[in-house]
Design a protein around this motif. Structure first.
Motif, mmCIF file in Angstrom:
data_model
loop_
_atom_site.group_PDB
_atom_site.id
_atom_site.type_symbol
_atom_site.label_atom_id
_atom_site.label_comp_id
_atom_site.label_asym_id
_atom_site.label_seq_id
_atom_site.Cartn_x
_atom_site.Cartn_y
_atom_site.Cartn_z
ATOM 1 N N LYS A 22 0.749 -1.075 -0.015
ATOM 2 C CA LYS A 22 -0.063 -0.110 0.132
ATOM 3 C C LYS A 22 0.987 1.108 -0.024
ATOM 4 O O LYS A 22 0.608 2.213 -0.589
ATOM 5 N N CYS A 23 1.862 1.143 0.683
ATOM 6 C CA CYS A 23 2.871 2.361 0.912
ATOM 7 C C CYS A 23 3.263 2.584 -0.508
ATOM 8 O O CYS A 23 3.407 3.914 -0.968
ATOM 9 N N LYS A 24 3.937 1.688 -1.222
ATOM 10 C CA LYS A 24 4.320 1.922 -2.556
ATOM 11 C C LYS A 24 3.177 2.682 -3.531
ATOM 12 O O LYS A 24 3.793 3.572 -4.030
ATOM 13 N N ASP A 80 -1.829 7.250 9.262
ATOM 14 C CA ASP A 80 -1.572 5.958 10.028
ATOM 15 C C ASP A 80 -0.158 5.718 9.829
ATOM 16 O O ASP A 80 0.478 4.975 10.501
ATOM 17 N N CYS A 81 0.259 6.283 8.680
ATOM 18 C CA CYS A 81 1.865 5.743 8.308
ATOM 19 C C CYS A 81 2.840 6.798 8.617
ATOM 20 O O CYS A 81 2.911 7.853 7.861
ATOM 21 N N GLN A 82 3.614 6.648 9.582
ATOM 22 C CA GLN A 82 4.565 7.657 10.056
ATOM 23 C C GLN A 82 5.624 7.662 8.725
ATOM 24 O O GLN A 82 6.044 8.861 8.397
ATOM 25 N N ARG A 83 6.123 6.661 8.234
ATOM 26 C CA ARG A 83 7.094 6.605 6.999
ATOM 27 C C ARG A 83 6.577 7.426 5.797
ATOM 28 O O ARG A 83 7.445 8.214 5.467
ATOM 29 N N CYS A 84 5.528 7.049 5.558
ATOM 30 C CA CYS A 84 4.747 7.762 4.431
ATOM 31 C C CYS A 84 4.624 9.288 4.710
ATOM 32 O O CYS A 84 4.720 10.130 3.776
ATOM 33 N N SER A 85 4.405 9.538 5.900
ATOM 34 C CA SER A 85 4.045 10.861 6.515
ATOM 35 C C SER A 85 5.407 11.615 6.313
ATOM 36 O O SER A 85 5.413 12.959 5.857
HETATM 37 ZN ZN LIG Z 1 3.175 4.119 4.150
#
Ligand SMILES: [Zn+2]
Lengths: 203, 265
Positions: free
Chosen positions: B3-5, B35-40
């Motif tokens: 999903k992140c990708k 919800d996603c720290q990395r994507c943020s």
């Molecule tokens: Zn993500």
């Protein structure tokens, strides 16, 4: 939309029959668009002039190949892109750039927003420096990465269209774009801290 | 992870000023970023970069630039057409042979003058035909003339009197008074030569081929006239004869007059 297409097809038809005025109309309608696209590709006024004029000359010679599946400007974008990439491939661009003297009217001081005469000198210097850094970041990109970034980000063209223009898949457009972004992030990393503030995700 | 990708791919469009991302996708992205720290983090980094890149300034070209842009393009188109036309044979008939009959030293003057004369005749014919309705073929010759820049036209105005002086001057004879022997002023020649060179540099890329050629030829003439051997009797006589035989001055004056008329349009 229908009307516009008819208008363009008529123009092309007339120009193709040797009507210079019809071709002039095509030039007038598109010269700014193509010049600034060429400017984004090349980063210099003289190169933008040369490239964009080459585009119109090529367009003039290949009027008969225009079939009307795309708009005239898309057709011109494609020629711009191909000409730019071909120039870069030949690597003659730099040499030519150094040899070619600036035309009088071309070098006529273009007015940048933030010109020293209009703003305060410090802001101007700061903005000049930033312009230089932006230019340097763009220059780290390969011609294809650069054209993808320019068309996707600066022109807001859909990935599908860009892929069609470059004859590559949408997936390749995506990876070229993220490669371009990574390279520019490396080049402009030092701006991050100052610009991070206030860049919270808008909810 | 997968999903992140997908979300990452949406980011550049989400940050595009042109509103290219559909609302539904934008919502999906925002939900994920909560919800996603990395994507943020990734998103913030990208936003910072694009904020800088969006500050890119483009030169604002003047109205004059855009007007001239079209003219420069037309000149290039004319030049391209001319090259095409020149490829068709038997245009210069036997002139080259005729010229080769002369001594080498004289030829350097005759070649450029001949080329200039051919040009002048061509343009004159073009102008003549253009006054007749429906003669589109000659449009290129005429329109290229119309777009002689004022600076170039003025330069031609300056050079013509010098050529006139030169061709009207009488042979240098020891019996003549100094006034009769007077040739063109070296300083004037040098000034015109410089002017010619500067104009040529300015025009290199944009002017049409015939004007460029003429400028090259004028430069050769001026260069030679500015040399010490410039007033040699041999050179002068050959040039004079050539000018007379070919009505060069008459044609140049006609051109000049026509040129002014067309420029005034
Ligand atoms: Zn993500």
């Amino acid at each position: 939309m229908e009307l516009l297409q008819n208008y363009e097809l008529r123009l092309i038809k007339q120009a193709n029959q040797g009507d210079r005025n019809a071709f002039r109309e095509i030039v007038e309608d598109n010269k700014k668009k193509i010049f600034y696209l060429a400017f984004d590709f090349t980063g210099s006024i003289q190169d933008a002039e040369d490239l964009s004029q080459d585009v119109f000359i090529k367009a003039f010679r290949s009027l008969h190949t225009f079939k009307g599946e795309a708009s005239i400007s898309t057709w011109l974008y494609r020629i711009t892109l191909n000409t730019f990439l071909a120039l870069k491939r030949k690597k003659s661009f730099e040499i030519e750039k150094n040899q070619a003297p600036l035309d009088e009217s071309v070098s006529a001081d273009p007015v940048f927003p933030g010109n020293p005469s209009t703003g305060n000198p410090e802001t101007y210097a700061e903005s000049r420096q930033m312009q230089m850094h932006i230019q340097q970041a763009l220059d780290t990109l390969s011609p294809r990465e650069r054209s993808v970034f320019v068309m996707r980000h600066y022109r807001g063209m859909p990935g599908k269209t860009v892929g069609e223009l470059l004859n590559i898949s949408e997936g390749t457009v995506k990876s070229l774009l993220s490669r371009a972004i990574r390279k520019m992030q490396n080049a402009l990393g030092f701006y991050r801290d100052s610009l991070d503030l206030g860049m919270e995700v808008q909810q | 992870m997968r999903k992140c990708k997908k979300i990452k791919d949406l980011m550049p469009d989400a940050l595009n000023d042109n509103n290219v991302l559909p609302q539904a996708e934008l919502r999906k992205l925002r939900e994920h970023l909560k919800d996603c720290q990395r994507c943020s983090e990734e998103y913030k980094k990208l936003a910072a970069l694009l904020a800088v890149m969006n500050k890119r300034q483009r030169p604002q070209m003047s109205d004059a630039f855009w007007e001239n842009y079209s003219l420069r393009l037309e000149e290039k188109l004319d030049a391209a057409e001319e090259v095409k036309e020149q490829k068709s044979p038997a245009k210069i008939f036997n002139l080259i042979d005729w010229l080769d009959g002369f001594d080498f030293k004289i030829r350097w003057v005759l070649y450029p003058l001949t080329a200039a004369a051919i040009l002048v005749v061509g343009i004159a014919i073009g102008l003549y035909l253009s006054h007749q309705p429906g003669k589109d073929i000659m449009n290129t010759a005429v329109s290229s003339l119309r777009r002689l820049s004022p600076a170039v036209a003025e330069h031609f105005d300056n050079v013509l009197p010098l050529l006139l002086d030169y061709s009207n001057s009488s042979p240098q004879q020891t019996g003549n008074s100094p006034e009769e022997n007077i040739l063109v002023e070296k300083s004037t020649v040098k000034k015109l030569l410089l002017e010619n060179q500067l104009l040529k540099r300015v025009m290199t890329k944009n002017n049409n081929i015939s004007v460029n050629e003429l400028m090259n030829e004028l430069e050769l003439i001026l260069l030679e006239l500015s040399n010490d051997s410039g007033d040699s009797e041999e050179t002068r006589r050959a040039v004079q004869r050539f000018i007379k035989e070919n009505n060069v001055l008459f044609k140049m004056k006609t051109l000049e007059k026509k040129d002014k008329q067309t420029l005034a349009i």
